[in-house]
Design a protein around this motif. Structure first.
Motif, PDB file in Angstrom:
ATOM      1  N   GLY A  28       5.235   3.671  -4.022  1.00 23.54           N
ATOM      2  CA  GLY A  28       4.951   4.728  -5.001  1.00 23.54           C
ATOM      3  C   GLY A  28       3.666   5.482  -4.725  1.00 23.54           C
ATOM      4  O   GLY A  28       3.464   6.001  -3.648  1.00 23.54           O
ATOM      5  N   ASP A  29       2.762   5.491  -5.701  1.00 28.80           N
ATOM      6  CA  ASP A  29       1.494   6.198  -5.609  1.00 28.80           C
ATOM      7  C   ASP A  29       0.412   5.317  -6.236  1.00 28.80           C
ATOM      8  O   ASP A  29       0.723   4.270  -6.797  1.00 28.80           O
ATOM      9  CB  ASP A  29       1.620   7.558  -6.324  1.00 28.80           C
ATOM     10  CG  ASP A  29       2.049   7.385  -7.774  1.00 28.80           C
ATOM     11  OD1 ASP A  29       1.337   6.681  -8.520  1.00 28.80           O
ATOM     12  OD2 ASP A  29       3.098   7.925  -8.163  1.00 28.80           O
ATOM     13  N   PRO A  30      -0.856   5.721  -6.163  1.00 25.91           N
ATOM     14  CA  PRO A  30      -1.926   4.822  -6.631  1.00 25.91           C
ATOM     15  C   PRO A  30      -1.761   4.349  -8.075  1.00 25.91           C
ATOM     16  O   PRO A  30      -2.019   3.173  -8.370  1.00 25.91           O
ATOM     17  CB  PRO A  30      -3.193   5.677  -6.475  1.00 25.91           C
ATOM     18  CG  PRO A  30      -2.872   6.661  -5.401  1.00 25.91           C
ATOM     19  CD  PRO A  30      -1.406   6.950  -5.538  1.00 25.91           C
ATOM     20  N   ALA A  31      -1.339   5.238  -8.974  1.00 24.45           N
ATOM     21  CA  ALA A  31      -1.225   4.838 -10.388  1.00 24.45           C
ATOM     22  C   ALA A  31      -0.094   3.819 -10.565  1.00 24.45           C
ATOM     23  O   ALA A  31      -0.224   2.863 -11.344  1.00 24.45           O
ATOM     24  CB  ALA A  31      -1.002   6.067 -11.268  1.00 24.45           C
ATOM     25  N   VAL A  32       0.999   3.993  -9.847  1.00 19.90           N
ATOM     26  CA  VAL A  32       2.104   3.022  -9.900  1.00 19.90           C
ATOM     27  C   VAL A  32       1.625   1.673  -9.352  1.00 19.90           C
ATOM     28  O   VAL A  32       1.916   0.611  -9.914  1.00 19.90           O
ATOM     29  CB  VAL A  32       3.323   3.542  -9.101  1.00 19.90           C
ATOM     30  CG1 VAL A  32       4.354   2.443  -8.886  1.00 19.90           C
ATOM     31  CG2 VAL A  32       3.965   4.736  -9.812  1.00 19.90           C
ATOM     32  N   ARG A  33       0.856   1.723  -8.262  1.00 16.66           N
ATOM     33  CA  ARG A  33       0.380   0.468  -7.653  1.00 16.66           C
ATOM     34  C   ARG A  33      -0.621  -0.264  -8.540  1.00 16.66           C
ATOM     35  O   ARG A  33      -0.760  -1.478  -8.446  1.00 16.66           O
ATOM     36  CB  ARG A  33      -0.251   0.763  -6.281  1.00 16.66           C
ATOM     37  CG  ARG A  33       0.740   1.261  -5.263  1.00 16.66           C
ATOM     38  CD  ARG A  33       0.182   1.226  -3.850  1.00 16.66           C
ATOM     39  NE  ARG A  33      -0.824   2.221  -3.580  1.00 16.66           N
ATOM     40  CZ  ARG A  33      -0.574   3.462  -3.152  1.00 16.66           C
ATOM     41  NH1 ARG A  33       0.664   3.852  -2.955  1.00 16.66           N
ATOM     42  NH2 ARG A  33      -1.568   4.300  -2.908  1.00 16.66           N
ATOM     43  N   ASN A  34      -1.333   0.468  -9.397  1.00 20.11           N
ATOM     44  CA  ASN A  34      -2.289  -0.185 -10.291  1.00 20.11           C
ATOM     45  C   ASN A  34      -1.611  -0.930 -11.433  1.00 20.11           C
ATOM     46  O   ASN A  34      -2.246  -1.753 -12.086  1.00 20.11           O
ATOM     47  CB  ASN A  34      -3.253   0.855 -10.880  1.00 20.11           C
ATOM     48  CG  ASN A  34      -4.356   1.211  -9.899  1.00 20.11           C
ATOM     49  OD1 ASN A  34      -4.698   0.421  -9.025  1.00 20.11           O
ATOM     50  ND2 ASN A  34      -4.909   2.406 -10.043  1.00 20.11           N
ATOM     51  N   ARG A  35      -0.337  -0.619 -11.719  1.00 17.07           N
ATOM     52  CA  ARG A  35       0.358  -1.292 -12.822  1.00 17.07           C
ATOM     53  C   ARG A  35       1.511  -2.175 -12.321  1.00 17.07           C
ATOM     54  O   ARG A  35       1.711  -3.270 -12.826  1.00 17.07           O
ATOM     55  CB  ARG A  35       0.952  -0.267 -13.810  1.00 17.07           C
ATOM     56  CG  ARG A  35      -0.042   0.598 -14.542  1.00 17.07           C
ATOM     57  CD  ARG A  35      -0.829  -0.108 -15.621  1.00 17.07           C
ATOM     58  NE  ARG A  35      -0.009  -0.762 -16.630  1.00 17.07           N
ATOM     59  CZ  ARG A  35      -0.457  -1.712 -17.460  1.00 17.07           C
ATOM     60  NH1 ARG A  35      -1.709  -2.100 -17.403  1.00 17.07           N
ATOM     61  NH2 ARG A  35       0.337  -2.251 -18.351  1.00 17.07           N
TER      62      ARG A  35
ATOM     63  N   ALA B 183       0.821  -1.221   0.000  1.00 16.74           N
ATOM     64  CA  ALA B 183       0.000   0.000   0.000  1.00 16.74           C
ATOM     65  C   ALA B 183       0.846   1.259   0.000  1.00 16.74           C
ATOM     66  O   ALA B 183       0.349   2.334  -0.307  1.00 16.74           O
ATOM     67  CB  ALA B 183      -0.917   0.005   1.225  1.00 16.74           C
TER      68      ALA B 183
ATOM     69  N   ARG C 240       9.663   8.599  -3.754  1.00 14.05           N
ATOM     70  CA  ARG C 240       8.678   7.801  -3.012  1.00 14.05           C
ATOM     71  C   ARG C 240       9.165   6.384  -2.699  1.00 14.05           C
ATOM     72  O   ARG C 240       8.450   5.591  -2.115  1.00 14.05           O
ATOM     73  CB  ARG C 240       7.293   7.818  -3.669  1.00 14.05           C
ATOM     74  CG  ARG C 240       6.694   9.227  -3.613  1.00 14.05           C
ATOM     75  CD  ARG C 240       5.307   9.302  -4.164  1.00 14.05           C
ATOM     76  NE  ARG C 240       5.263   9.150  -5.596  1.00 14.05           N
ATOM     77  CZ  ARG C 240       5.531  10.136  -6.468  1.00 14.05           C
ATOM     78  NH1 ARG C 240       5.858  11.327  -6.039  1.00 14.05           N
ATOM     79  NH2 ARG C 240       5.464   9.920  -7.757  1.00 14.05           N
TER      80      ARG C 240
END
Ligand code: FAD
Ligand code: FES
Ligand code: FES
Lengths: 262, 161
Positions: free
Chosen positions: A96-103, A93, A179
């Motif tokens: 990085g950030d949400p967009a990095v975590r989605n990929r 969690a 990050r």
């Protein structure tokens, strides 16, 4: 970027076959590889996308251990490991950030073995087993130095098996511009032993802090770490922090992780 | 070259792309949807955030080929066809959540992803979620305020940090 083709196989066997071509390389979330290609630091002729392979995805309990498919995104681990292995979900969690975590994916992170990445610390401290298309590798043998692993050319991380500790905590001192962690410690307390892995600090990449493990194995308390130090001369030294500073942070992060557990 | 087909803002879109064509370039150069911006091109700034199958992603760090068959939503699809702004966009306008506007498409798309997951976020949750969206003008405060307001929360007392 130099020019290349992208192939999108639907299963691991076809991906392995495609990776047999000259200068072929796997593409997972691309969150590390695409910036690398833009900087022309890699020149593959074929990228083999793993994103369409369902057998590489999933988070589930298998024989008492938590299995995570190599193509599983950080966002999925964050959600689906929250009950079974909360410390690992919390690590995912905070990548990085949400967009990095989605990929971005666990397999890509472990294959890359960035000296400041989060998952290597989680895998090493948990005593995880890395599963590939051809064998199983213990985390203790898998990480072989900065950006170096036991993986052979064309070998795919298909999954990771995490033994679940009695309690664990990942303490990350964030380097806010990237990050990534500046230094982070993952402490895992098992019934009979304790494992401590440090990322972001050493020139050799992720490592186990064995003196801390022994001290915490005898007495699981932050005070058990009193007097233990690491050598700043062997640590990464850059504009974000000197080796001595990082060595100091290793102690602080490990102490805080222990305090969060007890 | 590879033929790709996707649904962009609810409408079918297709084109021929190279392996190395980034999704953001396909959107901007081939589909002429130039609302999605390229700020850094190094996955840092979030100006290029779009939704792929409902998830926020950085369109500068995904190949167009990988979006083949996907549902893609960009800033152009946010307002109603007659130009009426959606709740988040209107809140950005009402609360001065933008100055130059360069970061705004990515901010709005990230905000939309956040409010879908977490319809009433706290101020701290909004700030944390925007970790990957950089704004060089506003100092973020009014962006956070706009997103809180768009989620239906009272923001008049929200003090600057
Ligand atoms: C803004 C930003 C912030 C980030 N912050 C953090 C952070 O805080 N902590 C952190 O740990 N990471 C961070 N990352 C890195 C992120 O976690 C990446 O997703 C990850 O390191 C690589 O995973 P990927 O799936 O994107 O792999 P890719 O970029 O697709 O691939 C990386 C490398 O691994 C190889 N590879 C990929 N998958 C496999 C596989 N299954 N088997 C074998 N080889 C494979 C590729 O060939 C390539 O060499 C950050 C990235 C960005 C852009
Ligand atoms: S342009 Fe994609 S993150 Fe900055
Ligand atoms: S309004 Fe100018 S960068 Fe955000």
């Amino acid at each position: 970027m130099y020019d290349f083709e992208i192939e999108r196989p639907g299963n691991v066997a076809d991906a392995v076959k495609a990776l047999g071509q000259e200068d072929a390389q796997p593409l997972s979330g691309g969150q590390t590889l695409i910036p690398t290609l833009k900087a022309r630091l890699a020149m593959p002729s074929v990228l083999v996308s793993l994103a369409g392979i369902d057998e590489l995805k999933g988070v589930e309990m298998r024989d008492g251990a938590l299995w995570i498919g190599g193509g599983t995104t950080h966002a999925t681990v964050m959600r689906e490991a929250a009950d079974s292995y909360p410390a690992l979900a919390s690590l995912a969690a905070r990548i990085g950030d949400p967009a990095v975590r989605n990929r971005g994916t666990i397999g890509g992170s472990l294959a890359n073995n960035d000296p400041s990445a989060c998952y290597p610390a989680g895998a090493l401290a948990s005593g995880a087993t890395i599963e590939t298309d051809r064998r199983e590798i213990a985390a203790d043998d898998y990480f072989q130095g900065m950006f170096t692993t036991a993986l052979e050319e064309g070998e795919i991380v298909t999954g990771v098996r995490f033994p679940i500790p009695q309690a664990a905590h990942y303490e990350k001192f964030i380097q806010p511009a990237s990050r990534f962690p500046l230094v982070a410690a993952f402490v895992a307390r098992f019934d009979s032993h304790v494992r401590v892995a440090i990322t972001g600090a050493s020139n050799e990449g992720v490592f186990r802090w064995r003196e801390a493990e022994a001290a915490l194995g005898a007495t699981f308390a932050a005070s058990a770490l009193d007097g233990l130090t690491l050598d700043g001369g062997e640590m990464i030294s850059d504009l974000h922090g000197s080796g001595a500073y990082r060595a100091h942070l290793c102690g602080v992060m490990t102490r805080r992780a222990v305090q969060s557990i007890v | 070259m590879t033929q790709v087909k996707m649904t962009v803002n609810g409408k079918p879109a297709s084109g021929e792309v190279e392996g190395r064509t980034l999704l953001v370039h396909f959107l901007r150069d081939d589909l002429e949807l130039t609302g999605t911006h390229v700020g850094c091109d190094t996955s840092q700034c979030g100006a290029c955030v779009v939704h792929v199958n409902g998830n926020a992603v950085k369109a500068c760090t995904m190949f167009a080929v990988e979006a083949d068959g996907a549902e893609v939503d960009t800033i152009e699809g946010q307002a109603a066809p007659d130009g009426t702004l959606n709740t988040i966009q209107q809140a950005f306008q009402d609360h001065h959540g933008l100055q130059c506007g360069f970061c705004t498409p990515g901010m709005v798309m990230s905000a939309a992803a956040l409010l879908k997951e977490n319809p009433k976020p706290s101020e701290a949750e909004v700030r944390h979620y925007l970790d990957g969206n950089i704004c060089r003008c506003t100092g973020y405060h009014n962006i956070v305020k706009a997103i809180m307001a768009a989620s239906g929360q009272e923001v008049s007392a929200l003090a600057a940090e």
